[in-house]
Design a protein around this motif. Structure first.
Motif, short mmCIF file in Angstrom:
data_model
loop_
_atom_site.label_atom_id
_atom_site.label_comp_id
_atom_site.label_asym_id
_atom_site.label_seq_id
_atom_site.Cartn_x
_atom_site.Cartn_y
_atom_site.Cartn_z
N LEU A 53 36.59 33.13 40.53
CA LEU A 53 36.41 33.86 42.21
C LEU A 53 37.78 33.42 42.59
O LEU A 53 38.18 31.63 42.92
N VAL A 54 38.76 34.68 43.76
CA VAL A 54 39.95 34.29 43.98
C VAL A 54 39.83 34.70 45.03
O VAL A 54 39.47 36.04 44.85
N GLN A 55 40.18 34.53 46.23
CA GLN A 55 41.14 35.06 47.26
C GLN A 55 41.66 36.34 47.46
O GLN A 55 42.62 35.85 46.51
N ALA A 56 42.36 37.70 47.80
CA ALA A 56 42.57 37.93 47.77
C ALA A 56 44.39 37.33 48.07
O ALA A 56 43.87 36.84 49.28
N THR A 99 36.84 37.62 39.91
CA THR A 99 36.31 38.34 40.87
C THR A 99 37.08 37.76 41.74
O THR A 99 37.42 36.70 42.80
N VAL A 100 38.29 39.25 42.39
CA VAL A 100 39.15 39.08 44.23
C VAL A 100 38.01 39.38 44.88
O VAL A 100 38.06 40.00 45.42
N SER A 108 49.11 37.61 42.71
CA SER A 108 49.24 38.59 44.74
C SER A 108 48.20 39.34 43.93
O SER A 108 47.87 41.02 44.30
N LEU A 109 46.64 38.86 43.66
CA LEU A 109 45.69 38.98 43.56
C LEU A 109 44.93 40.71 44.50
O LEU A 109 45.00 39.80 45.57
N LYS A 110 43.93 41.84 43.83
CA LYS A 110 43.48 42.09 44.75
C LYS A 110 42.09 42.48 44.49
O LYS A 110 42.29 42.48 43.58
#
Length: 134
Positions: A11-14, A131-132, A89-91
């Protein structure tokens, strides 16, 4: 048959980054073109990136889906039998199960055109969830 095991999902933030790894078995890893695919909930599996086979004196060529161009980087370490996918730069739309895959046969594709269709790959990992959050 090449056995593949993905890792590094989570899990990572946008806007954040994540690096996926794919460990491959066998002594001929460098002779296989490799690829990354992903499948989002309710959607079909799609191509993400691929990288050509390589020998000690030859650099690999790469290809990316338009949706990840400039944000993702595919690479390989033949000495470690490992494929990587650096995702920056995950979305939220990048949320999916990510799969690595190996070409059907050694040197099964051209160096300058690594395979891009799932039918061109013969070995698949079990996938790792990315999961973003928005």
């Amino acid at each position: 048959q090449v056995q593949l095991v993905e890792s590094g999902g989570g899990l990572v933030q946008a806007g954040g980054s994540l690096r996926l790894s794919c460990a491959a078995s066998g002594r001929t890893f460098s002779s296989y073109a490799m690829g990354w695919f992903r499948q989002a909930p309710g959607k079909e599996r799609e191509f993400v990136a691929s990288i050509s086979w390589s020998i000690s004196s030859t650099a690999s060529s790469t290809h990316y889906a338009d949706s990840v161009k400039g944000r993702f980087t595919i690479s390989r370490d033949n000495a470690k039998n490992t494929l990587y996918l650096q995702m920056n730069s995950l979305k939220p739309e990048d949320t999916a199960v990510y799969y690595c895959a190996a070409d059907l046969v050694p040197y099964g594709s051209s160096w300058n055109h690594p395979p891009r269709d799932d039918t061109d790959f013969g070995s698949w990992g079990q996938g790792t969830q990315v999961t973003v959050s928005s």
